[in-house]
Motif scaffolding. Structure first.
Motif, PDB file in Angstrom:
ATOM      1  N   CYS A   1      21.411  59.091  15.206  1.00 39.77           N
ATOM      2  CA  CYS A   1      22.340  60.189  14.936  1.00 39.77           C
ATOM      3  C   CYS A   1      22.407  60.472  13.436  1.00 39.77           C
ATOM      4  O   CYS A   1      22.334  61.629  13.006  1.00 39.77           O
ATOM      5  N   ARG A   2      22.530  59.439  12.647  1.00 36.26           N
ATOM      6  CA  ARG A   2      22.573  59.620  11.185  1.00 36.26           C
ATOM      7  C   ARG A   2      21.300  60.293  10.686  1.00 36.26           C
ATOM      8  O   ARG A   2      21.346  61.150   9.806  1.00 36.26           O
ATOM      9  N   ALA A   3      20.157  59.896  11.227  1.00 39.40           N
ATOM     10  CA  ALA A   3      18.875  60.468  10.810  1.00 39.40           C
ATOM     11  C   ALA A   3      18.787  61.960  11.109  1.00 39.40           C
ATOM     12  O   ALA A   3      18.027  62.685  10.456  1.00 39.40           O
ATOM     13  N   HIS A   4      19.566  62.420  12.084  1.00 40.11           N
ATOM     14  CA  HIS A   4      19.541  63.833  12.473  1.00 40.11           C
ATOM     15  C   HIS A   4      20.847  64.552  12.126  1.00 40.11           C
ATOM     16  O   HIS A   4      21.138  65.622  12.688  1.00 40.11           O
ATOM     17  N   ASP A   5      21.616  63.962  11.208  1.00 36.55           N
ATOM     18  CA  ASP A   5      22.883  64.559  10.747  1.00 36.55           C
ATOM     19  C   ASP A   5      23.846  64.868  11.887  1.00 36.55           C
ATOM     20  O   ASP A   5      24.482  65.926  11.920  1.00 36.55           O
ATOM     21  N   ILE A   6      23.944  63.933  12.823  1.00 36.71           N
ATOM     22  CA  ILE A   6      24.842  64.073  13.969  1.00 36.71           C
ATOM     23  C   ILE A   6      26.011  63.117  13.763  1.00 36.71           C
ATOM     24  O   ILE A   6      25.798  61.912  13.618  1.00 36.71           O
ATOM     25  N   PRO A   7      27.242  63.616  13.758  1.00 36.56           N
ATOM     26  CA  PRO A   7      28.392  62.713  13.642  1.00 36.56           C
ATOM     27  C   PRO A   7      28.432  61.750  14.823  1.00 36.56           C
ATOM     28  O   PRO A   7      28.225  62.154  15.969  1.00 36.56           O
ATOM     29  N   ALA A   8      28.668  60.479  14.526  1.00 34.12           N
ATOM     30  CA  ALA A   8      28.701  59.466  15.588  1.00 34.12           C
ATOM     31  C   ALA A   8      29.732  58.407  15.254  1.00 34.12           C
ATOM     32  O   ALA A   8      30.075  58.195  14.096  1.00 34.12           O
ATOM     33  N   MET A   9      30.219  57.753  16.310  1.00 36.40           N
ATOM     34  CA  MET A   9      31.242  56.724  16.182  1.00 36.40           C
ATOM     35  C   MET A   9      30.861  55.546  17.063  1.00 36.40           C
ATOM     36  O   MET A   9      30.446  55.729  18.209  1.00 36.40           O
ATOM     37  N   MET A  10      30.994  54.344  16.510  1.00 36.82           N
ATOM     38  CA  MET A  10      30.755  53.135  17.312  1.00 36.82           C
ATOM     39  C   MET A  10      31.952  52.894  18.222  1.00 36.82           C
ATOM     40  O   MET A  10      33.101  53.056  17.812  1.00 36.82           O
ATOM     41  N   THR A  11      31.637  52.500  19.462  1.00 34.37           N
ATOM     42  CA  THR A  11      32.665  52.140  20.435  1.00 34.37           C
ATOM     43  C   THR A  11      32.275  50.806  21.069  1.00 34.37           C
ATOM     44  O   THR A  11      31.156  50.329  20.899  1.00 34.37           O
ATOM     45  N   SER A  12      33.173  50.243  21.816  1.00 33.83           N
ATOM     46  CA  SER A  12      32.970  48.934  22.421  1.00 33.83           C
ATOM     47  C   SER A  12      31.819  48.937  23.429  1.00 33.83           C
ATOM     48  O   SER A  12      31.654  49.893  24.198  1.00 33.83           O
ATOM     49  N   ALA A  13      31.072  47.858  23.449  1.00 33.51           N
ATOM     50  CA  ALA A  13      30.009  47.690  24.444  1.00 33.51           C
ATOM     51  C   ALA A  13      30.575  47.318  25.809  1.00 33.51           C
ATOM     52  O   ALA A  13      29.847  47.297  26.797  1.00 33.51           O
ATOM     53  N   ASP A  14      31.868  47.048  25.885  1.00 37.08           N
ATOM     54  CA  ASP A  14      32.489  46.627  27.138  1.00 37.08           C
ATOM     55  C   ASP A  14      32.851  47.781  28.067  1.00 37.08           C
ATOM     56  O   ASP A  14      33.282  47.537  29.192  1.00 37.08           O
ATOM     57  N   HIS A  15      32.688  49.014  27.620  1.00 38.15           N
ATOM     58  CA  HIS A  15      33.073  50.152  28.462  1.00 38.15           C
ATOM     59  C   HIS A  15      32.094  50.348  29.617  1.00 38.15           C
ATOM     60  O   HIS A  15      30.896  50.487  29.399  1.00 38.15           O
ATOM     61  N   PRO A  16      32.598  50.385  30.859  1.00 39.88           N
ATOM     62  CA  PRO A  16      31.699  50.578  31.997  1.00 39.88           C
ATOM     63  C   PRO A  16      31.264  52.032  32.188  1.00 39.88           C
ATOM     64  O   PRO A  16      30.271  52.293  32.852  1.00 39.88           O
ATOM     65  N   THR A  17      32.000  52.995  31.613  1.00 38.17           N
ATOM     66  CA  THR A  17      31.665  54.404  31.819  1.00 38.17           C
ATOM     67  C   THR A  17      31.793  55.192  30.512  1.00 38.17           C
ATOM     68  O   THR A  17      32.444  54.753  29.561  1.00 38.17           O
TER      69      THR A  17
END
Length: 144
Positions: A59-75
């Protein structure tokens, strides 16, 4: 009314692992989804929500805003919920990370009910299931 589009994107897809990073016409799939959704004038903001450093880097390489979230989310909906704890909006639009054909019209149909009726709390798009899809567990269904 502030409308935030959220594109949940994870690498652990069971049917096609890493699909959001698969290249299509020289770009990762998630970049195509972002570009398509960004065309909507209904979205005040748009970001990718991921649990992957690789997706974040793409996302950063393509100038796309992104946010890290927990890996525990099932959906993806759970991932969107986490975003809602950090980013305030009146309406959150869940845009599937593997839907590069999302259109301005799709987003309009999702958001319009909130504009027309303040009591609306949830919207979703649907199409008629084929007879082959009805018994399968992998095809999402909407009963109306």
């Amino acid at each position: 009314m502030k409308v935030l589009g959220v594109i949940p994107a994870r690498l652990a897809s069971t049917r096609l692992p890493r699909k959001v990073l698969r290249e299509v016409a020289g770009l990762p799939l998630v970049a195509h989804v972002y570009r398509a959704a960004r065309r909507s004038p209904r979205l005040d903001d748009l970001l990718v929500a991921t649990d992957s450093d690789e997706v974040l880097a793409a996302c950063r390489a393509h100038d796309i805003p992104a946010m890290m979230t927990s890996a525990d989310h099932p959906t993806g909906t759970d991932r969107l919920w986490e975003v809602s704890r950090a980013r305030e909006a009146d309406v959150y639009v869940n845009i599937q990370g593997d839907e590069p054909l999302v259109t301005v019209g799709h987003i309009e149909r999702l958001v319009r009910p909130f504009v027309d009726d303040p009591s609306v709390q949830v919207t979703t798009l649907k199409i008629r299931a084929t007879p082959e899809e009805v018994p399968t567990r992998t095809a999402n269904k909407v009963v109306t």
